[in-house]
Design a protein around this motif. Structure first.
Motif, PDB file in Angstrom:
ATOM      1  N   GLU A 138      52.499   5.101  12.183  1.00  0.00           N
ATOM      2  CA  GLU A 138      51.589   4.320  12.909  1.00  0.00           C
ATOM      3  C   GLU A 138      50.726   3.671  12.112  1.00  0.00           C
ATOM      4  N   ASN A 139      50.142   4.380  11.116  1.00  0.00           N
ATOM      5  CA  ASN A 139      49.000   3.907  10.194  1.00  0.00           C
ATOM      6  C   ASN A 139      49.652   2.621   9.746  1.00  0.00           C
ATOM      7  N   LEU A 140      50.966   2.667   9.195  1.00  0.00           N
ATOM      8  CA  LEU A 140      51.476   1.812   8.357  1.00  0.00           C
ATOM      9  C   LEU A 140      51.626   0.668   9.123  1.00  0.00           C
ATOM     10  N   ILE A 141      52.291   0.655  10.299  1.00  0.00           N
ATOM     11  CA  ILE A 141      52.393  -0.365  11.305  1.00  0.00           C
ATOM     12  C   ILE A 141      51.170  -0.975  11.614  1.00  0.00           C
ATOM     13  N   GLU A 142      50.103  -0.287  11.851  1.00  0.00           N
ATOM     14  CA  GLU A 142      48.666  -0.782  12.163  1.00  0.00           C
ATOM     15  C   GLU A 142      48.257  -1.747  10.765  1.00  0.00           C
ATOM     16  N   LYS A 143      48.566  -1.346   9.818  1.00  0.00           N
ATOM     17  CA  LYS A 143      48.425  -2.106   8.569  1.00  0.00           C
ATOM     18  C   LYS A 143      49.152  -3.311   8.305  1.00  0.00           C
ATOM     19  N   LEU A 144      50.261  -3.233   8.812  1.00  0.00           N
ATOM     20  CA  LEU A 144      51.202  -4.596   8.697  1.00  0.00           C
ATOM     21  C   LEU A 144      50.436  -5.507   9.748  1.00  0.00           C
ATOM     22  N   ASN A 145      50.253  -5.098  10.888  1.00  0.00           N
ATOM     23  CA  ASN A 145      49.623  -6.046  11.878  1.00  0.00           C
ATOM     24  C   ASN A 145      48.474  -6.722  11.462  1.00  0.00           C
ATOM     25  N   LYS A 146      47.503  -6.157  10.467  1.00  0.00           N
ATOM     26  CA  LYS A 146      46.362  -6.570  10.067  1.00  0.00           C
ATOM     27  C   LYS A 146      46.609  -7.511   8.833  1.00  0.00           C
ATOM     28  N   THR A 147      47.541  -7.356   8.185  1.00  0.00           N
ATOM     29  CA  THR A 147      48.152  -8.125   7.010  1.00  0.00           C
ATOM     30  C   THR A 147      48.512  -9.646   7.032  1.00  0.00           C
ATOM     31  N   THR A 148      47.774 -10.344   6.454  1.00  0.00           N
ATOM     32  CA  THR A 148      48.265 -11.886   6.400  1.00  0.00           C
ATOM     33  C   THR A 148      49.109 -12.069   5.257  1.00  0.00           C
ATOM     34  N   LEU A 149      50.150 -12.699   5.635  1.00  0.00           N
ATOM     35  CA  LEU A 149      51.354 -13.071   4.604  1.00  0.00           C
ATOM     36  C   LEU A 149      50.652 -14.081   3.673  1.00  0.00           C
ATOM     37  N   MET A 150      51.118 -13.949   2.300  1.00  0.00           N
ATOM     38  CA  MET A 150      50.683 -14.911   1.478  1.00  0.00           C
ATOM     39  C   MET A 150      50.835 -16.630   1.979  1.00  0.00           C
ATOM     40  N   THR A 151      50.131 -17.434   1.250  1.00  0.00           N
ATOM     41  CA  THR A 151      50.309 -18.746   1.609  1.00  0.00           C
ATOM     42  C   THR A 151      50.415 -19.513   0.524  1.00  0.00           C
ATOM     43  N   ASP A 152      50.155 -19.127  -0.670  1.00  0.00           N
ATOM     44  CA  ASP A 152      50.018 -19.592  -2.065  1.00  0.00           C
ATOM     45  C   ASP A 152      51.329 -19.400  -2.707  1.00  0.00           C
ATOM     46  N   GLN A 153      52.345 -19.358  -2.327  1.00  0.00           N
ATOM     47  CA  GLN A 153      53.640 -18.674  -3.074  1.00  0.00           C
ATOM     48  C   GLN A 153      54.068 -19.955  -4.126  1.00  0.00           C
ATOM     49  N   VAL A 154      53.989 -21.163  -3.845  1.00  0.00           N
ATOM     50  CA  VAL A 154      54.246 -22.435  -4.858  1.00  0.00           C
ATOM     51  C   VAL A 154      53.330 -22.290  -6.034  1.00  0.00           C
ATOM     52  N   SER A 155      52.180 -21.820  -5.785  1.00  0.00           N
ATOM     53  CA  SER A 155      51.131 -21.808  -7.057  1.00  0.00           C
ATOM     54  C   SER A 155      51.407 -20.442  -7.831  1.00  0.00           C
ATOM     55  N   ARG A 156      52.180 -19.678  -7.447  1.00  0.00           N
ATOM     56  CA  ARG A 156      52.409 -18.334  -8.173  1.00  0.00           C
ATOM     57  C   ARG A 156      53.765 -18.657  -8.911  1.00  0.00           C
TER      58      ARG A 156
END
Length: 365
Positions: A138-156
């Motif tokens: 439950e804690n990890l699912i809550e963490k997932l729902n608060k996580t914003t996936l990265m948007t700077d992949q190209v620069s990486r």
């Protein structure tokens, strides 16, 4: 050691840890390839993603130094039904587990990858986490729902500075948005003089290199996350022959006035049928993308649809003859996958030859 893959919808898969024991969060996608797991792992287009392999046995021919598609893997996590600890191949230098450990990539085996694939096909891509911790789900699912996936992949994943791979033929500026080595191999074996430039290169910087043609590479993420690349393409479109592959195809479409959209679960694998309208021929192609060009956005542009995916009817190829530019959504360099579409590099070379002849006649008549 026990590991868990937990999805944002509450799904919990328990299996055996492989690779690093660190925690990984990413977009969970599936790949239908029967072989080529090393090329999948090292494809920069998977940056930020956790990949589920649908083929049940992975790692049986090991890892070798020659089949990498980038200097290092950028994948966030790897999910398999069964992984092989004792590979058998004369080129093998390490196991799949060894590779994942050396690059700090967590993985999990012993899970129902068929169930995961069906779930993604039904619900679309989902955020997920691979972990060896005992923290409540439950804690990890809550963490997932608060996580914003990265948007700077190209620069990486893009090169940080320009470099060259000399040849005696046409000079091609390869704009690296996360280019696979296979693209350079196909250009090199045709004798091209290749100048690889970073993702944020400007049109003026390209002009100073005096290219015969420009190739826009594949890469990870949403094409709208690199607006500077769209502006660069708009500025230079029509000055030199242009060939776009995968993300490069999407950026070419956006620069030409079309639009893109996120797909439900994308295309990832080496067995996707694509029809070419000009010849009526169907090609089996290698694909890896989660975005597509919107069909209804082509109207009002100078673009012509040249290829479509036979599985779902999405756009797989575009051209603008007046600008001497064309693109495909799939991977003609394969790696892994069939080599049926390698002719597109020859088509690019023919376009560069035609352009040089036209410029010579215009200058000397």
């Amino acid at each position: 050691m026990k590991a868990r893959l937990i999805l944002e919808d509450g799904t919990v898969c328990v299996g055996k840890a492989m690779g690093a024991t660190s925690e990984a969060i990413g977009e969970v996608v599936f790949n239908t390839g029967l072989t080529g797991y090393q090329e999948v792992l090292s494809d920069p287009s998977y940056c930020g993603q956790i990949v589920v392999m649908t083929y049940p046995l992975i790692g049986n021919y090991g890892i070798n130094r020659d089949d990498f598609e980038a200097v290092r893997p950028f994948i966030h996590g790897f999910v398999v039904r069964e992984h092989c600890d004792l590979p058998s191949n004369w080129r093998s230098t390490q196991t799949l587990d060894d590779l994942l450990k050396s690059y700090e990539i967590p993985g999990i085996s012993g899970v129902d990858t068929r169930m995961l694939t069906r779930k993604i096909r039904h619900h679309g891509t989902l955020r997920g986490i691979i972990t060896t911790s005992s923290e409540p789900a439950e804690n990890l699912i809550e963490k997932l729902n608060k996580t914003t996936l990265m948007t700077d992949q190209v620069s990486r994943v893009s090169t940080k500075s320009m470099f060259s791979s000399p040849g005696n033929g046409d000079r091609v500026v390869l704009v690296d948005f996360g280019s696979k080595h296979g693209i350079m191999r196909d250009l090199s074996k045709r004798g091209c003089d290749i100048m690889v430039v970073p993702h944020n290169v400007t049109a003026d910087e390209i002009r100073r290199l005096q290219p015969d043609g420009i190739l826009l590479s594949n890469g990870p993420g949403d094409p709208k996350d690199v607006p500077y690349a769209i502006d660069m393409i708009k500025d230079i479109l029509g000055e030199y022959p242009l060939f776009g592959i995968c993300l490069g195809h999407q950026l070419f479409a956006l620069a030409s006035g079309a639009d893109t959209e996120k797909m439900k679960f994308g295309h990832r694998g080496g067995n996707h049928p694509v029809k070419e309208f000009h010849t009526g021929r169907t090609y089996i192609t290698s694909q890896n993308h989660g975005y597509a060009v919107k069909e209804d956005s082509i109207a009002g542009t100078d673009l012509e649809v040249t290829h479509i995916a036979l599985n779902d009817g999405t756009i797989e190829g575009l051209s603008n003859e007046s600008k001497q530019a064309f693109s495909v959504q799939y991977h003609p360099e394969a790696a892994p996958g069939p080599y049926d579409s390698g002719y597109l590099f020859d088509q690019f070379l023919a376009l560069m030859k035609q352009s040089k002849e036209e410029k010579w006649y215009a200058k000397n008549r």
